[in-house]
Design a protein around this motif. Structure first.
Motif, PDB file in Angstrom:
ATOM      1  N   GLN A 139      35.677  23.789 -19.231  1.00  0.00           N
ATOM      2  CA  GLN A 139      34.590  24.863 -19.136  1.00  0.00           C
ATOM      3  C   GLN A 139      35.129  26.237 -19.013  1.00  0.00           C
ATOM      4  O   GLN A 139      34.897  27.064 -19.703  1.00  0.00           O
ATOM      5  CB  GLN A 139      33.718  24.520 -18.030  1.00  0.00           C
ATOM      6  CG  GLN A 139      32.570  25.436 -17.824  1.00  0.00           C
ATOM      7  CD  GLN A 139      31.452  25.352 -18.754  1.00  0.00           C
ATOM      8  OE1 GLN A 139      31.048  24.292 -19.149  1.00  0.00           O
ATOM      9  NE2 GLN A 139      30.800  26.663 -19.033  1.00  0.00           N
ATOM     10  N   PRO A 140      36.089  26.397 -17.797  1.00  0.00           N
ATOM     11  CA  PRO A 140      36.448  27.977 -17.651  1.00  0.00           C
ATOM     12  C   PRO A 140      37.501  28.282 -18.840  1.00  0.00           C
ATOM     13  O   PRO A 140      37.667  29.122 -19.383  1.00  0.00           O
ATOM     14  CB  PRO A 140      37.016  27.781 -16.291  1.00  0.00           C
ATOM     15  CG  PRO A 140      37.212  26.666 -15.834  1.00  0.00           C
ATOM     16  CD  PRO A 140      36.378  25.690 -16.532  1.00  0.00           C
ATOM     17  N   VAL A 141      38.423  27.239 -19.025  1.00  0.00           N
ATOM     18  CA  VAL A 141      39.404  27.524 -19.903  1.00  0.00           C
ATOM     19  C   VAL A 141      38.718  27.933 -21.587  1.00  0.00           C
ATOM     20  O   VAL A 141      39.501  28.811 -22.046  1.00  0.00           O
ATOM     21  CB  VAL A 141      40.372  26.114 -20.220  1.00  0.00           C
ATOM     22  CG1 VAL A 141      41.400  26.389 -21.590  1.00  0.00           C
ATOM     23  CG2 VAL A 141      41.016  26.087 -19.103  1.00  0.00           C
ATOM     24  N   THR A 142      38.121  27.109 -21.969  1.00  0.00           N
ATOM     25  CA  THR A 142      37.419  27.515 -23.300  1.00  0.00           C
ATOM     26  C   THR A 142      36.635  28.805 -23.234  1.00  0.00           C
ATOM     27  O   THR A 142      36.689  29.689 -24.441  1.00  0.00           O
ATOM     28  CB  THR A 142      36.607  26.530 -23.669  1.00  0.00           C
ATOM     29  OG1 THR A 142      35.477  26.242 -22.773  1.00  0.00           O
ATOM     30  CG2 THR A 142      37.332  25.158 -24.161  1.00  0.00           C
ATOM     31  N   THR A 143      35.907  29.146 -22.159  1.00  0.00           N
ATOM     32  CA  THR A 143      35.348  30.416 -21.963  1.00  0.00           C
ATOM     33  C   THR A 143      36.357  31.559 -22.174  1.00  0.00           C
ATOM     34  O   THR A 143      36.008  32.742 -22.706  1.00  0.00           O
ATOM     35  CB  THR A 143      34.572  30.417 -20.602  1.00  0.00           C
ATOM     36  OG1 THR A 143      33.499  29.385 -20.589  1.00  0.00           O
ATOM     37  CG2 THR A 143      33.720  31.759 -20.618  1.00  0.00           C
ATOM     38  N   THR A 144      37.481  31.474 -21.232  1.00  0.00           N
ATOM     39  CA  THR A 144      38.554  32.337 -21.341  1.00  0.00           C
ATOM     40  C   THR A 144      39.015  32.717 -22.525  1.00  0.00           C
ATOM     41  O   THR A 144      39.256  33.772 -23.218  1.00  0.00           O
ATOM     42  CB  THR A 144      39.562  31.948 -20.091  1.00  0.00           C
ATOM     43  OG1 THR A 144      38.815  31.686 -18.857  1.00  0.00           O
ATOM     44  CG2 THR A 144      40.546  33.498 -20.166  1.00  0.00           C
ATOM     45  N   VAL A 145      39.559  31.633 -23.342  1.00  0.00           N
ATOM     46  CA  VAL A 145      40.243  31.881 -24.556  1.00  0.00           C
ATOM     47  C   VAL A 145      39.361  32.355 -25.698  1.00  0.00           C
ATOM     48  O   VAL A 145      39.629  33.137 -26.599  1.00  0.00           O
ATOM     49  CB  VAL A 145      40.857  30.505 -24.971  1.00  0.00           C
ATOM     50  CG1 VAL A 145      42.138  30.256 -24.083  1.00  0.00           C
ATOM     51  CG2 VAL A 145      40.036  29.436 -25.434  1.00  0.00           C
ATOM     52  N   ALA A 147      37.191  34.564 -25.108  1.00  0.00           N
ATOM     53  CA  ALA A 147      36.806  36.052 -24.813  1.00  0.00           C
ATOM     54  C   ALA A 147      37.836  36.804 -25.242  1.00  0.00           C
ATOM     55  O   ALA A 147      37.573  38.043 -25.401  1.00  0.00           O
ATOM     56  CB  ALA A 147      36.150  35.976 -23.288  1.00  0.00           C
ATOM     57  N   LEU A 148      39.254  36.206 -25.200  1.00  0.00           N
ATOM     58  CA  LEU A 148      40.272  37.012 -25.501  1.00  0.00           C
ATOM     59  C   LEU A 148      40.433  37.332 -27.013  1.00  0.00           C
ATOM     60  O   LEU A 148      40.471  36.311 -27.554  1.00  0.00           O
ATOM     61  CB  LEU A 148      41.409  36.516 -24.807  1.00  0.00           C
ATOM     62  CG  LEU A 148      41.527  36.217 -23.327  1.00  0.00           C
ATOM     63  CD1 LEU A 148      42.920  35.548 -22.860  1.00  0.00           C
ATOM     64  CD2 LEU A 148      41.748  37.813 -22.697  1.00  0.00           C
ATOM     65  N   LEU A 153      45.645  38.092 -26.677  1.00  0.00           N
ATOM     66  CA  LEU A 153      46.448  36.727 -26.385  1.00  0.00           C
ATOM     67  C   LEU A 153      47.709  36.823 -27.082  1.00  0.00           C
ATOM     68  O   LEU A 153      48.800  36.095 -26.233  1.00  0.00           O
ATOM     69  CB  LEU A 153      45.399  35.701 -27.001  1.00  0.00           C
ATOM     70  CG  LEU A 153      45.765  34.092 -26.598  1.00  0.00           C
ATOM     71  CD1 LEU A 153      45.847  33.796 -25.395  1.00  0.00           C
ATOM     72  CD2 LEU A 153      44.888  33.216 -27.473  1.00  0.00           C
ATOM     73  N   PRO A 196      41.755  30.815 -29.469  1.00  0.00           N
ATOM     74  CA  PRO A 196      40.398  31.235 -29.164  1.00  0.00           C
ATOM     75  C   PRO A 196      39.619  30.256 -30.231  1.00  0.00           C
ATOM     76  O   PRO A 196      38.572  29.885 -29.958  1.00  0.00           O
ATOM     77  CB  PRO A 196      40.356  32.530 -29.944  1.00  0.00           C
ATOM     78  CG  PRO A 196      41.878  33.209 -29.849  1.00  0.00           C
ATOM     79  CD  PRO A 196      42.860  31.841 -29.920  1.00  0.00           C
ATOM     80  N   GLY A 199      38.781  27.068 -28.356  1.00  0.00           N
ATOM     81  CA  GLY A 199      37.778  27.357 -27.416  1.00  0.00           C
ATOM     82  C   GLY A 199      36.597  27.069 -27.953  1.00  0.00           C
ATOM     83  O   GLY A 199      35.541  26.452 -27.237  1.00  0.00           O
TER      84      GLY A 199
END
Length: 340
Positions: A139-145, A147-148, A153, A196, A199
């Protein structure tokens, strides 16, 4: 059915025409933007020591003394016949494109393959075990990548894996064939492109599989005691496949666009490096040609994505109509049996 097919064909043709108009407008804007930059191709070709007479002769040779709309019209009519013109130094733009495009396709192809395999595995795992440890981490990993941006990246990957640890090279060195001299030079550019999209597609696949899992036939398969892996592969995944295929088709366009940025950062010998060099040399024809090739590829995959989506919606509509007809037929037969 025939009228519906004709209407769909007309709508598809209209969409293709609008995309083509948008492409021509984009190329015109590239010509205008290059014309607004300080300096020109004649100055870049001759250097700072060139005199006014030399510059005037070179500008006349390159056609830079003609109005911008005339230059654009001559170039776009040549593109319609497959001729992208020549550079300020007299080289064929077609030759430059044919030399740079395979490297970009290699980079994008490897990134796309990695994206498909990794996002399918992660998305299916997330949908099958939504409360598991890996699913909570996704959940947080896919959201982060997601967004970058690719260039941020890429800079982070260079800082960590090239500068801090020295595990991977930060720049690409080519051999006599024009491709990277070693496979490890592909690792960071591929990761910068693929993460990206990994994600994004993981989240799309997880959502599509979760929606498909709520279908009645999936519930019947679960009640029948079928193994979870068989239910996922035989009943859930085929239902979600149109949505997944549409997402992957869109990913191809995103990878091609992102490759132009990533190649510049890693000194990768593809269309991105060719575009960056054309801007520094104020070579409008090369910049417009790279934009035309990339935008055409993106336009094609977006049309493919729209076609898959339309086919999916039409297929679902037909299945709903069939089920409704079967239900009504069964209901009428039951009523007739009751009356008899």
């Amino acid at each position: 059915m025939r009228s519906a097919g004709i209407g769909a064909a007309i709508g598809f043709a209209g969409l293709a025409l609008r995309r083509l108009t948008l492409l021509v407008t984009l190329l015109a804007l590239v010509f205008a933007a290059m014309n607004l930059l300080p300096g020109d191709a004649a100055r870049a070709a001759l250097g700072r020591d060139a005199g006014p007479e030399q510059l005037a002769a070179k500008r006349h040779e390159l056609g830079l003394d003609r109005p911008l709309p005339v230059r654009f019209w001559e170039w776009i009519t040549g593109v319609a016949t497959g001729d992208f013109g020549s550079t300020a130094t007299g080289r064929s733009v077609n030759d430059l494109l044919s030399a740079a495009a395979p490297a970009t396709l290699l980079l994008g192809g490897v990134a796309f393959a990695l994206t498909v395999v990794a996002s399918l595995a992660a998305g299916m795992w997330w949908a099958a075990r939504p409360s598991g440890l890996l699913s909570r981490a996704l959940q947080p990993v896919t959201t982060t990548v997601v967004a970058l941006p690719e260039f941020v990246l890429a800079a982070l990957l260079i800082a960590v894996f090239a500068l801090a640890t020295g595990w991977l090279p930060a720049v690409t060195v080519v051999d006599s064939s024009g491709y990277p001299a070693s496979a490890d030079m592909l690792v960071l550019p591929v990761l910068a492109l693929a993460l990206p999209q990994f994600g994004w597609n993981t989240r799309v696949i997880r959502g599509a599989l979760a929606d498909a899992a709520r279908a009645p036939h999936v519930e019947h398969a679960q009640l029948a005691g079928l193994p979870p892996a068989r239910i996922m592969l035989r009943h859930i995944l085929p239902t979600a496949l149109p949505t997944i295929a549409t997402s992957f088709a869109t990913t191809i366009g995103m990878l091609l666009g992102g490759a132009l940025v990533v190649e510049t950062l890693f000194n990768y010998p593809g269309l991105g490096a060719l575009l960056a060099g054309s801007v520094s040399q104020r070579d409008t024809t090369v910049a417009a040609a790279v934009t035309a090739i990339t935008a055409t590829m993106i336009m094609f995959v977006l049309l493919l994505s729209d076609t898959i989506r339309a086919w999916s919606v039409r297929g679902r509509t037909e299945r709903v109509r069939t089920r409704r007809f079967a239900w009504r037929t069964g209901a009428l037969a039951e009523n007739a049996g009751d009356l008899s």
